[in-house]
Motif scaffolding. Structure first.
Motif, PDB file in Angstrom:
ATOM      1  N   PRO A  71      -8.222  51.111  24.123  1.00 42.05           N
ATOM      2  CA  PRO A  71      -9.576  50.574  24.321  1.00 42.05           C
ATOM      3  C   PRO A  71     -10.587  51.632  24.751  1.00 42.05           C
ATOM      4  O   PRO A  71     -11.757  51.569  24.365  1.00 42.05           O
ATOM      5  N   LYS A  72     -10.176  52.608  25.545  1.00 49.55           N
ATOM      6  CA  LYS A  72     -11.125  53.634  26.004  1.00 49.55           C
ATOM      7  C   LYS A  72     -11.534  54.560  24.862  1.00 49.55           C
ATOM      8  O   LYS A  72     -12.701  54.924  24.720  1.00 49.55           O
ATOM      9  N   GLU A  75     -13.959  52.781  22.387  1.00 49.55           N
ATOM     10  CA  GLU A  75     -15.015  52.011  23.050  1.00 49.55           C
ATOM     11  C   GLU A  75     -16.274  51.918  22.189  1.00 49.55           C
ATOM     12  O   GLU A  75     -16.940  50.892  22.147  1.00 49.55           O
TER      13      GLU A  75
END
Length: 709
Positions: A71-72, A75
């Motif tokens: 997810p990071k 993003e």
């Protein structure tokens, strides 16, 4: 071996995707390599966005599939796709645009993207000239909003999207405006956005300059009546009986086609059973949720008069206007003279126009406004120069209008129309009798005495109709039937019956002159006797009139006492007990009995006459087109008629030519009734003749010809 496997991963994205989902930390390096490749490919793609890039296509779907694992790192991935679609939405290749949308939907399903950002983008993409994409986006928007409001309604999100759709309706792009209307209509039908705000947003579409948007909005407010069925669907001859098909499948030869048909019939039968067993759904229609129905009706009427649109579109507009007037009791007096112009038997879709006239009638419209409509119907339809079907349709239309506005009918007109009860055609006769039956229950005083029928108990309780009069009840009408003590009721009924039945003339006996001594005296006193007789007659007539008036007043007094007693009993029941469903059923049955029970001796009339109830909100087209024809015979009736025609008919088949039918038959005749297995060895088969047999046959033939010469 492992090293070779790892070298193939950058080129085999499906395998790398599978491994990353199983163990994301172990393949972080390979993922970062693909992410860098993705950013480089995006920069190259922006130089020529109109071309399809297969590499970018694969990388976008790969990133979307593994987005929940990193997810990071991903993003900014959704925003990159959104920016790409917003900046190049019209020039992108169709396949590339579809891939980007699928990737965004995948991210939305994983809750990695806010619904407002995605839905607003998709609404803008509806402007694209790609039919497959528009259909795909429409289905996703409806499904996504449905899923958002599944557990509880998200009022903030719904309000934001509704405001955005309101702006989309005014969009210059025809496809986007039409698609936004279709989405709102689908959401309303699925009970997701069934509030007043959605309805009023769709109402603005009725005044759109885009024809497709206006027609879709008008059809939304018309909807479809569930009670109204097609004639083909309701025809009993076309319906499939599953029992007959199952029996035929048992008897006939079993084939794959028959087995398939049997399964299909079973599915249809189970589906129909489920429909019948489902509980009815009661929802307010969209037309009830409008904020300003009067303003909408006036604006639609002005729009219909000012524009020269197709006749079908004008009919849709008139239908919506008439429903608005009837459901909300509106005043639009210009509507009735306008619709009178189309009331001609040769007019196209004339039955629908008559339906609109009936729908726009209600009790608050002044009778002077609707009276010209009835006269136009009588002059153009109910005349001898027209066919029987036209006359019947005109009478049905008059009945539907008068059921909603009975004060519009005049005494002379109803008495003229009632004379069609003896018309030679059955359809006209039944339509006229139906109209008479309506006025028997609403305003019997307008009919001839012979047309009023026997006075019923319900007719005795009728109150006089006045324009604008509201009858507020303090009790449940008819609740007096629930009382067990009916002694007072019976006594008053008996008094009323005795008072109404005992109508005898009071004859006053006068003494004649007993002196009949001679004929001369009679001749002398003849003048005085005639004077006395004249005086006696005047006294008798006065006494009769006086007695009739007294009895009439007594009956009226008894009637008033009876009505007063019933009101007191009904009020007592309504205040002292809570009525159940069974009680209401009993009250309704008592009301029906009152409509068929005469007020004098309790003799019941035949129930063939339809009991008139409260008119429905929507006028059914079948009520106006209800022409009484000879119905189709069912199967049993056809079989009986066939058997009736076979009586006294000669037996079909072989006729025996013997003089004595009891004598024996030949073997050839007996062979016809035998089983083939018994006689097959005697049947002469066609055998190829030998050369010798052919010679013998030729010789015999030549000898026969020689003898004939």
């Amino acid at each position: 071996m492992v090293q070779r496997h790892n070298n193939q991963l950058p080129k085999n994205l499906p395998q790398l995707q599978n491994l990353i989902k199983r163990d994301p930390p172990s393949y972080h390096e390979e993922f970062m390599q693909q992410l860098k490749h993705f950013h480089n490919t995006i920069e190259v793609f922006k130089l020529s966005p109109h071309q399809n890039n297969k590499t970018l296509d694969d990388l976008v779907m790969f990133m979307a599939q593994v987005s929940q694992c990193y997810p990071k790192e991903l993003e900014n991935f959704p925003q990159i796709l959104i920016d790409l679609l917003q900046s190049h939405n019209t020039v992108l290749d169709n396949n590339m645009r579809m891939t980007l949308c699928r990737a965004l939907i995948l991210l939305r399903n994983k809750n990695l993207l806010e619904p407002t950002d995605l839905l607003e983008l998709f609404f803008k993409l509806l402007r694209c000239q790609d039919k497959a994409l528009r259909s795909f986006l429409e289905n996703h928007i409806i499904t996504d909003i449905k899923n958002i409001n599944r557990k509880h309604k998200n009022a903030k999100l719904n309000s934001t999207l509704q405001n955005f759709m309101f702006t989309m309706l005014k969009d210059t792009n025809v496809r986007a405006a039409k698609m936004s209307v279709d989405i709102m209509i689908q959401l309303y039908k699925k009970n997701i956005w069934n509030d007043a705000k959605t309805v009023n947003v769709i109402a603005t579409g009725c005044f759109s300059k885009v024809m497709k948007v206006m027609v879709a909005s008008l059809k939304f407010f018309l909807g479809k009546d569930p009670d109204e069925k097609d004639s083909d669907a309701s025809d009993s001859d076309n319906e499939i009986d599953p029992k007959e098909v199952m029996m035929a499948n048992k008897v006939n030869k079993k084939t794959r086609k028959r087995e398939k048909q049997l399964n299909k019939v079973k599915k249809i039968a189970s589906k129909n059973y489920k429909k019948k067993s489902e509980a009815p759904a009661f929802n307010f229609s969209a037309i009830h949720l409008l904020h300003d129905p009067q303003g909408m009706a006036e604006k639609l009427f002005r729009q219909n008069e000012a524009t020269n649109r197709r006749f079908e579109v004008k009919l849709l507009t008139l239908d919506v206007i008439s429903r608005l007037i009837g459901l909300h009791d509106l005043f639009l007096f210009n509507f009735y003279p306008y619709i009178q112009r189309f009331m001609q038997p040769h007019q196209r879709e004339v039955t629908r126009i008559l339906q609109f006239a009936a729908q726009a009638s209600h009790e608050l419209v002044p009778p002077d406004v609707i009276e010209p409509v009835l006269k136009t119907l009588a002059n153009n339809f109910i005349t001898e120069r027209n066919s029987s079907d036209v006359i019947a349709i005109g009478l049905n239309a008059v009945k539907e209008i008068c059921a909603r506005c009975p004060l519009a009918m005049g005494e002379d007109l109803i008495q003229d129309l009632a004379q069609y009860k003896t018309y030679r055609d059955r359809s006209v006769m039944m339509a006229a009798r139906s109209l008479i039956q309506l006025f028997r229950t609403l305003r019997p005083d307008l009919l001839h005495k012979k047309d009023r029928g026997r006075p019923t108990e319900a007719g005795e309780e009728l109150e006089q109709l006045d324009y604008g009069k509201t009858i507020a009840k303090e009790f449940v009408p008819g609740a007096e039937v629930l009382l067990e003590e009916k002694n007072t009721h019976v006594e008053i009924n008996s008094d009323l019956e005795s008072a109404s039945d005992d109508e005898e003339w009071i004859d006053i006996q006068h003494s004649d002159n007993e002196g009949n001594d001679s004929g001369d005296e009679e001749s002398d006193e003849s003048g005085s006797e005639e004077e006395h007789e004249g005086e006696d007659k005047e006294v008798t007539v006065k006494e009769k009139k006086k007695s009739k008036e007294e009895k009439k007043a007594e009956r009226a007094k008894n009637k008033a006492e009876l009505v007063k007693m019933k009101k007191e009993q009904a009020q007592k029941v309504s205040l002292e007990r809570i009525l159940t469903d069974e009680d209401f059923k009993q009250i309704e049955m008592a009301k029906l009995r009152k409509q068929v029970t005469t007020a004098k001796k309790g003799v019941k009339r035949k129930l063939e006459e339809s009991l008139v109830g409260t008119p429905s909100e929507i006028v059914k087209l079948s009520d106006i087109e209800n022409i009484y024809k000879k119905r189709k015979h069912d199967k049993q009736t056809r079989i009986e008629s066939i058997k009736k025609g076979q009586v006294d008919r000669e037996k079909f088949g072989y006729k025996d030519g013997r003089v004595n039918e009891h004598c024996s038959k030949t073997n050839r005749e007996k062979r016809k009734n035998k089983n083939f297995q018994m006689i097959k060895h005697k049947v002469q088969r066609k055998v190829k003749r030998s050369f010798k047999d052919k010679q013998i046959a030729l010789r015999n033939h030549l000898l026969k010809l020689k003898k004939m010469k």
